[in-house]
Design an enzyme around this catalytic site. Structure first.
Site, mmCIF file in Angstrom:
data_model
loop_
_atom_site.group_PDB
_atom_site.id
_atom_site.type_symbol
_atom_site.label_atom_id
_atom_site.label_comp_id
_atom_site.label_asym_id
_atom_site.label_seq_id
_atom_site.Cartn_x
_atom_site.Cartn_y
_atom_site.Cartn_z
ATOM 1 N N PHE B 209 0.809 -1.340 0.036
ATOM 2 C CA PHE B 209 -0.006 -0.049 -0.073
ATOM 3 C C PHE B 209 0.961 1.084 0.029
ATOM 4 O O PHE B 209 1.562 1.324 1.052
ATOM 5 C CB PHE B 209 -0.898 -0.001 1.220
ATOM 6 C CG PHE B 209 -1.932 1.118 0.919
ATOM 7 C CD1 PHE B 209 -3.242 1.020 0.579
ATOM 8 C CD2 PHE B 209 -1.482 2.395 1.523
ATOM 9 C CE1 PHE B 209 -4.085 2.018 0.441
ATOM 10 C CE2 PHE B 209 -2.371 3.495 1.616
ATOM 11 C CZ PHE B 209 -3.567 3.355 0.922
ATOM 12 N N ASP B 315 9.011 3.498 1.984
ATOM 13 C CA ASP B 315 7.981 3.831 2.323
ATOM 14 C C ASP B 315 7.620 3.660 3.942
ATOM 15 O O ASP B 315 7.300 2.610 4.245
ATOM 16 C CB ASP B 315 6.738 3.519 1.496
ATOM 17 C CG ASP B 315 5.198 3.884 1.760
ATOM 18 O OD1 ASP B 315 5.186 4.640 2.893
ATOM 19 O OD2 ASP B 315 4.323 3.894 1.040
ATOM 20 N N LYS B 346 1.760 10.392 8.222
ATOM 21 C CA LYS B 346 0.931 9.921 9.527
ATOM 22 C C LYS B 346 1.547 10.429 10.711
ATOM 23 O O LYS B 346 1.143 11.837 11.137
ATOM 24 C CB LYS B 346 0.940 8.417 9.415
ATOM 25 C CG LYS B 346 0.229 7.639 8.080
ATOM 26 C CD LYS B 346 -0.191 6.266 8.702
ATOM 27 C CE LYS B 346 -1.216 5.663 7.568
ATOM 28 N NZ LYS B 346 -2.384 5.682 7.816
ATOM 29 N N THR B 371 2.275 24.763 -5.215
ATOM 30 C CA THR B 371 2.123 26.004 -4.700
ATOM 31 C C THR B 371 2.547 25.767 -2.922
ATOM 32 O O THR B 371 3.254 26.765 -2.711
ATOM 33 C CB THR B 371 0.598 26.220 -4.494
ATOM 34 O OG1 THR B 371 0.205 26.741 -5.966
ATOM 35 C CG2 THR B 371 0.373 27.632 -3.852
#
Lengths: 487, 487
Positions: B209, B315, B346, B371
């Site tokens: 994931f 990750d 997280k 931005t």
């Protein structure tokens, strides 16, 4: 400096010079005008930029700012310089630096809780999330759109809307929400193959900007530097009208150009090998050069999407929240049926997409989902922004000030026709731009006359003042521009 | 309720019941245990959920929370129920609800400024951005990685890292940073075609994931419901080892399985028609079912990526920030050279990717840009989180408490072998899970014994307590679980 001390600090300066225009200033203790102490960057800034460069890419740095000393329409740097800011963090500051109403919201107990107890909104929403939405984000929902999915940035908002469009389209192809996925769809989705990962697309336009994540970047067509070396989906781009300005003087030619673009859009919808599930368009192409089209063009897009049973997504990330003299720029079009989705971010200081059709809620939970699904802290801030917009009647203000500014720019264009070409944004609030043959030089020189201004596309100077920009600020801007044009 | 009143409110309860374990509680005024007043959802919650459902999709709602009444490890609802929370907003609350250290940071003048003056960090960074990074995000940078690109969410962090990998790979193929783009690359990038939009990929693993945006979702392989109907890139997936637990008891079989997966990974790197620019992997596959592998597997991946001149992205969105008994889970591996990039979000309450190689700064500005490029408010919060982790020595705490909890679960597994299967996470702090033949029922019943707990994959119960979870909380959790197993 505390916000109160900050206002006292500038108030003395404001008292010394009366504003040239006669309207009531929203923030009487704003600086009366730019303050220039050094070249920009000055010595303190040079040192700070060098330090930051060791850990953070500073090659796109425009100006190192001191936000504690910035106030209202004015941005301060580290060397005592204070500039009139008509760029506003790439069109993202709505009601001024250190706005007192926002400060109250930012120092409230509910903001503190939102910051330190950030929920996974899809699983564990806070008890007052419905109230926060209804008294804030949904209070300004475009007509016909009564639901929202919240996100984190403009790119994210667009990708969430694209995902909703793909799920909706496949559901229609399948025959309805009650038809379940086939085993083949389920297994092929896991290997990124059709039909589970369908060969569908989002149609966007030449010069469009919709973000820089992989899906949104596939619909962005403004500049190669954004796209080079990044894999992209084979999605279609239709031509955005290349109109002549002012739009109303060239109505017939522009109408023909818009029809050409609509025809090509329809051809792509019918013939592109990865058929579009939706068309996405900006009301005014912003990053791509401030390109305008008439309401008829957008009405035509709405009609095409209806005719071919695909969705119409309006990307109001840059145009939304009051700058065009309407709260949402697409209100200028007079559509008979609302867009299917409207995305927002930037001046909203939060992000997401509005929708009205409950079929755009996917048929099962966890299809449109992520850990945070937005941010209550930013939703609380947007609510305060909306309150400030209402308190000061700022949408009306951008309409009125925009017209005043546009007229001033028309006069400058007459006096300096080689400097101000294709002036555009008439009737679009302060969302004004023009082409300049020496654009980058103008942007650079602007700092020396006390103005912070940005560009868009290859040649446009784009004005993106805050909603609290008033006629006396317009006077200062026009004076500054004239100094540059004379030089 | 104010935070002080809140602590007083629970302190009286805490005084009434002494904790069973003997260690010093970090927050003596936490509730002494769960408080159950009604079924969940109770009548107040039912009303509030119904109200929210009108404007927001509530089908994934687990529990409507009152965060003003939540404290430390305990989450409160609207009906007076207070649960021990070992799910923690999908592993995203690091140091407890209403943590006093975070409250101080959240109510500081610099936080207020960061909230109301959010900068476009790439263009107009605030003067203290280098300080905020160096005293916060970079202070805990994984060894060998001294730079950061900040983002907004875990998905965003991964996509930014993927973009950096693609730009790096193409630069290598081109022959260096000084070689400019060809006209053909520039023009083809604008139409989403190769070579400008290259036919490269990111290799990920089965059950992985990495997020839900279009690029990250193309590397996510955990559940079809996340992927169905969303177009995806034709990127390769290698098998993630299916190990037997406990890992050390099946070392030989697991080593063979890991070698099989490494061999297949190498084959895909060499043969996949869209060659990978990077491999991305989670140290422990979290959403995909809490799947573990040995340090040797990850060392093998590092070696393969070196051998084939592609990047190794770790990750750590879910595993990072202390929960595994190390600040970063990949510290458990003992790699000789650091990963090329490590992504985080997280528990960091902000997001981005760390890197060490300056070649991962693209060769021109505005290639990696957006931005906001992160959020100073969230970076300030992460700094406070780091301070709290250091003050309370929380990484050590998760190691110690994790071992205590794991041993308790081993005992439960012996007593209830049909309830606790494949217990895993030994030596990985509190990052513990097991398979349950009636998983969803266990998760549901947990609320009735005062515990909020989540699942992962199809059958795993996953524990994701906060870093302030202590032995006396572990005792309460183990007691609660035993009640469920007995029922």
């Amino acid at each position: 400096m505390s916000p109160i001390a900050l206002r006292r600090h500038y108030a003395s300066a404001a008292a010394a010079v009366a504003p040239e225009a006669t309207e009531q200033p929203f923030f009487p203790d704003e600086p009366a005008g730019p303050i220039l102490k050094t070249e920009i960057p000055g010595p303190q800034s040079v040192k700070a930029i060098e330090k930051l460069g060791k850990v953070f890419d500073t090659r796109s740095l425009n100006m190192m700012a001191n936000y504690q000393r910035s106030y209202g329409n004015y941005i301060a740097d580290l060397d005592g310089n204070v500039l009139l800011d008509v760029y506003a963090q790439i069109a993202s500051i709505p009601v001024g630096y250190n706005n007192p109403t926002l400060l109250l919201a930012a120092t409230s107990p509910e903001m503190a809780s939102a910051i330190i107890n950030r929920p996974a909104l899809g699983n564990f929403p806070q008890h007052d999330w419905a109230d926060i939405l209804e008294s804030g984000i949904l209070k300004v929902a475009p007509k016909g759109l009564n639901q929202v999915f919240t996100g984190q940035s403009g790119s994210d908002a667009n990708e969430l809307a694209y995902k909703a469009a793909f799920m909706w389209k496949r559901q229609h192809q399948r025959g309805g929400a009650h038809i379940d996925f086939t085993d083949h769809e389920i297994s092929s989705s896991m290997t990124n193959q059709s039909p589970g990962a369908p060969e569908l697309s989002i149609l966007s336009f030449t010069s469009a900007f919709h973000g820089r994540l992989f899906g949104s970047l596939s619909t962005t067509r403004s500049k190669a530097i954004h796209k080079l070396d990044i894999p992209a989906f084979d999605w279609p781009q239709a031509p955005f009208p290349v109109c002549k300005y002012p739009l109303d003087q060239y109505a017939a030619e522009n109408a023909a150009e818009e029809q050409r673009c609509l025809d090509e859009t329809e051809r792509l919808i019918k013939e592109w090998h990865n058929p579009p599930a939706a068309v996405v368009v900006e009301p005014i192409q912003s990053e791509g050069g401030d390109n305008h089209a008439s309401p008829n063009f957008f009405k035509g897009l709405r009609a095409l999407t209806k005719k071919h049973d695909i969705l119409f997504i309006v990307d109001e990330v840059q145009t939304g929240v009051g700058a065009t003299g309407k709260f949402w720029a697409h209100e200028h079009w007079g559509l008979e049926t609302p867009p299917d989705m409207v995305t927002f971010s930037k001046k909203a200081q939060t992000a997401g997409y509005y929708f009205g059709n409950s079929e755009l809620r996917p048929n099962k939970p966890y299809r449109q989902f992520n850990t945070w699904m937005g941010d209550p802290a930013r939703a609380i801030l947007f609510r305060a922004i909306i309150q400030e917009i209402e308190r000061l009647n700022l949408v009306e203000n951008t309409a009125v000030t925009g017209q005043y500014l546009y007229e001033g720019l028309e006069r400058l264009a007459q006096r300096y026709p080689s400097e101000v070409k294709n002036l555009r944004g008439k009737g679009q609030g302060t969302f004004i731009a023009w082409d300049s043959p020496r654009r980058d030089e103008v942007l650079k020189k602007a700092k020396s006359v006390g103005v912070n201004v940005g560009g868009s596309g290859a040649t446009a100077v784009r004005l993106r003042p805050m909603l609290i920009f008033q006629k006396h600020h317009a006077d200062l801007l026009l004076e500054g521009l004239e100094k540059i044009f004379k030089s």
